[in-house]
Design a protein around this motif. Structure first.
Motif, PDB file in Angstrom:
ATOM      1  N   ALA A  42       0.838  -1.211   0.000  1.00 26.04           N
ATOM      2  CA  ALA A  42       0.000   0.000   0.000  1.00 26.04           C
ATOM      3  C   ALA A  42       0.871   1.258   0.000  1.00 26.04           C
ATOM      4  O   ALA A  42       0.594   2.225  -0.709  1.00 26.04           O
ATOM      5  CB  ALA A  42      -0.943  -0.002   1.208  1.00 26.04           C
ATOM      6  N   ARG A  43       1.944   1.245   0.801  1.00 21.86           N
ATOM      7  CA  ARG A  43       2.843   2.414   0.837  1.00 21.86           C
ATOM      8  C   ARG A  43       3.603   2.555  -0.472  1.00 21.86           C
ATOM      9  O   ARG A  43       3.800   3.657  -0.978  1.00 21.86           O
ATOM     10  CB  ARG A  43       3.827   2.284   2.014  1.00 21.86           C
ATOM     11  N   GLU A  44       4.042   1.425  -1.031  1.00 22.91           N
ATOM     12  CA  GLU A  44       4.863   1.458  -2.253  1.00 22.91           C
ATOM     13  C   GLU A  44       4.121   2.115  -3.412  1.00 22.91           C
ATOM     14  O   GLU A  44       4.690   2.900  -4.158  1.00 22.91           O
ATOM     15  CB  GLU A  44       5.265   0.029  -2.616  1.00 22.91           C
ATOM     16  N   VAL A  45       2.829   1.793  -3.551  1.00 24.01           N
ATOM     17  CA  VAL A  45       2.066   2.351  -4.685  1.00 24.01           C
ATOM     18  C   VAL A  45       1.226   3.547  -4.260  1.00 24.01           C
ATOM     19  O   VAL A  45       0.473   4.097  -5.055  1.00 24.01           O
ATOM     20  CB  VAL A  45       1.160   1.284  -5.341  1.00 24.01           C
ATOM     21  N   GLU A  46       1.344   3.940  -2.990  1.00 23.69           N
ATOM     22  CA  GLU A  46       0.478   4.998  -2.434  1.00 23.69           C
ATOM     23  C   GLU A  46      -0.980   4.734  -2.818  1.00 23.69           C
ATOM     24  O   GLU A  46      -1.652   5.539  -3.470  1.00 23.69           O
ATOM     25  CB  GLU A  46       0.947   6.391  -2.881  1.00 23.69           C
ATOM     26  N   LEU A  47      -1.444   3.583  -2.380  1.00 25.94           N
ATOM     27  CA  LEU A  47      -2.802   3.131  -2.686  1.00 25.94           C
ATOM     28  C   LEU A  47      -3.825   4.192  -2.265  1.00 25.94           C
ATOM     29  O   LEU A  47      -3.798   4.671  -1.141  1.00 25.94           O
ATOM     30  CB  LEU A  47      -3.066   1.826  -1.923  1.00 25.94           C
ATOM     31  N   THR A  48      -4.721   4.546  -3.174  1.00 30.51           N
ATOM     32  CA  THR A  48      -5.732   5.557  -2.844  1.00 30.51           C
ATOM     33  C   THR A  48      -6.953   4.894  -2.201  1.00 30.51           C
ATOM     34  O   THR A  48      -7.164   3.679  -2.315  1.00 30.51           O
ATOM     35  CB  THR A  48      -6.213   6.309  -4.099  1.00 30.51           C
ATOM     36  N   SER A  49      -7.777   5.720  -1.566  1.00 32.60           N
ATOM     37  CA  SER A  49      -8.999   5.202  -0.940  1.00 32.60           C
ATOM     38  C   SER A  49      -9.894   4.523  -1.972  1.00 32.60           C
ATOM     39  O   SER A  49     -10.472   3.467  -1.710  1.00 32.60           O
ATOM     40  CB  SER A  49      -9.787   6.335  -0.284  1.00 32.60           C
ATOM     41  N   GLU A  51      -9.032   3.149  -4.841  1.00 29.30           N
ATOM     42  CA  GLU A  51      -8.450   1.875  -5.283  1.00 29.30           C
ATOM     43  C   GLU A  51      -8.638   0.808  -4.202  1.00 29.30           C
ATOM     44  O   GLU A  51      -8.943  -0.357  -4.505  1.00 29.30           O
ATOM     45  CB  GLU A  51      -6.954   2.053  -5.578  1.00 29.30           C
ATOM     46  N   TRP A  52      -8.441   1.210  -2.968  1.00 30.51           N
ATOM     47  CA  TRP A  52      -8.622   0.253  -1.872  1.00 30.51           C
ATOM     48  C   TRP A  52     -10.071  -0.259  -1.855  1.00 30.51           C
ATOM     49  O   TRP A  52     -10.311  -1.466  -1.716  1.00 30.51           O
ATOM     50  CB  TRP A  52      -8.255   0.923  -0.530  1.00 30.51           C
TER      51      TRP A  52
END
Lengths: 321, 321
Positions: A42-49, A51-52
């Motif tokens: 999640a941190r690596e791709v800066e997962l957005t809300s 996308e989550w």
């Protein structure tokens, strides 16, 4: 593409260390690693809300379409290569001298523990189809180190019919059609009649279809015959063999093709019962070479199928009262 | 506990590179990272076939218990800290001078976009409960840098009733009970009547319960009041506030407690309508400070609820014809 932003370095440890003292040790290791990797992702791709939340709905949709004869969770794992990887972790054998047995690949969801024993030379085709190409399959099972024949090894074979469906997916097939167990003779040899296998698509009407489409990948599996080869003294071989002329060998949707499992079907003219001939030989490793000799036996969808069938039967019986 | 065994280093790249040319670029990044981390996890713990199959059945069970008003996938993410992490990634603000606004935490599954506007001084308690402790809540919204009041900020508040249930979980509550939107006055101030919140347990009859039990963790959430504070020029604050004497602050099952969100409820003797007083002040950051000013708006379970309610209504109407 690692993120350049800094996030609270204490957060992930606080989640992992939230596990209490009564967590079983293996669960602590597995879940701790899983949580760490999901957070790192999640941190690596800066997962957005957004996308989550797409991911949440995707996970929910997996169970919603699953039934006793449709294990979509299993299929999703196959599509991302996880079952293939778990198989490698569990079963890869290579001696210090670099000797390996015949490759293992994934079991898949269609093995049944209840295939009947058949005599050498028998056919597993109970329900012939007009477009099925009958093949005489034969070979020998040998020790990978000594080359000596292995007597009494059991070969459990299963395959889809010419419509790409297995017996318990298809109401027109009888139980155990295209399934059978055979025991090698005193020379380690086996032979039987089966079909030349047919390539088929994974079901695309569910989450696996959504994922394959998003990844711009083919849902096709190359044609294959499943085998599970067992002997009390040898490590079990579970694999699939593929016709060398199948156009999907390089794009198998479940990552289960290995070089030594690609075989040549040849025309056969001396047997009224078969139009094709397939020679296939198997090398097995003594159990001492297996990295996980105590690993659990394979798990199949069959129990789910059997339970559903029993419930349906009970329901029908109730209806008759 | 990384594995000491060597596995085929070409396998994971072959899965990631299996994505075709029509994969959207962001999907390639997100799925590539996800697949890599799942594979790394499996290799790191040498995941066994039996453990993997437990995981498959666990994933299937998430969707099977989910309904329009029960999002178990969302809940599982909360239990492993993923929603909290995604919130940090999306919304953490800290200026070069080290100034931060009031903390964000997770939205949770119970926000509704349809809470009614109410006048300052009104109560959000539509359905009084005998054991509810009425609280006069008040404070001001200010710019985190200048300290100036923010006029016309909207505070959207929602909370569970004294039985730990939100309106759309509980047939005895009317729509929008314990929900409301309030607009700050010319001094940036707000005030209303609400309940002292009640701690409650996550539902433990599904996969989240299985997971929490395996991890030897409490299913409890500390008592909390939800807030969403918006203004056209400022970054949205979505958070929850917690009574300082709640015994679950250190063991929140969804990892959403932050120090600046812990508040003191004080006895109130000068107001016949309330027995408790709560002062709560909010600091907001101008939008330019937000790391993802274009990130998607929050997603709620409400759409799922509304859709199910509409379908039920349509069904009932059909029944009357």
């Amino acid at each position: 593409m690692p993120s350049t932003r800094q996030f609270d370095p204490t957060f992930t440890p606080s989640v992992v260390n939230g596990m209490g003292p009564n967590t079983p040790e293996r669960a602590r290791v597995v879940l701790g690693s899983l949580i760490k990797h999901i957070h790192d992702f999640a941190r690596e791709v800066e997962l957005t809300s957004a996308e989550w939340m797409l991911g949440v709905e995707f996970i929910n949709s997996i169970g919603q379409i699953s039934t006793p004869i449709r294990n979509e969770g299993h299929r999703i794992c196959d599509v991302i290569g996880l079952e293939s990887l778990v198989d490698e972790i569990a079963n890869k054998i290579i001696t210090e001298d670099g000797i390996s047995p015949t490759s293992n690949v994934i079991l898949g969801p269609f093995w049944s523990p209840n295939a009947p024993f058949r005599a050498l030379g028998d056919s597993i085709i109970q329900d012939p189809k007009p477009n099925g190409r009958v093949t005489f399959m034969h070979g020998a099972v040998k020790d990978m180190e000594t080359g000596k024949p292995i007597v009494g090894a059991v070969l459990d074979i299963w395959q889809a019919s010419s419509n790409g469906q297995y017996d318990f997916q298809d109401p027109t097939q009888t139980d155990n059609n295209l399934r059978g167990k055979f025991r090698t003779n005193e020379k380690g040899e086996f032979n039987w009649y089966c079909y030349h296998p047919t390539p088929y698509s994974l079901p695309t009407d569910g989450p696996a279809g959504v994922l394959l489409n998003l990844m711009d990948r083919s849902p096709m599996r190359p044609a294959h015959i499943h085998l599970m080869i067992t002997h009390p003294e040898y490590a079990t071989v579970i694999n699939q063999i593929y016709p060398s002329d199948d156009p999907h060998l390089e794009i198998d949707s479940v990552f289960a093709v290995k070089d030594d499992l690609v075989v040549d079907f040849k025309p056969k003219t001396d047997d009224p019962k078969a139009s094709l001939d397939l020679e296939y030989n198997v090398k097995m490793a003594l159990k001492k070479h297996h990295p996980n000799p105590n690993s659990a036996p394979p798990v199949s969808s069959f129990e789910r199928h059997a339970k559903a069938a029993k419930e349906a039967q009970a329901k029908a019986a109730m209806g008759k009262l």
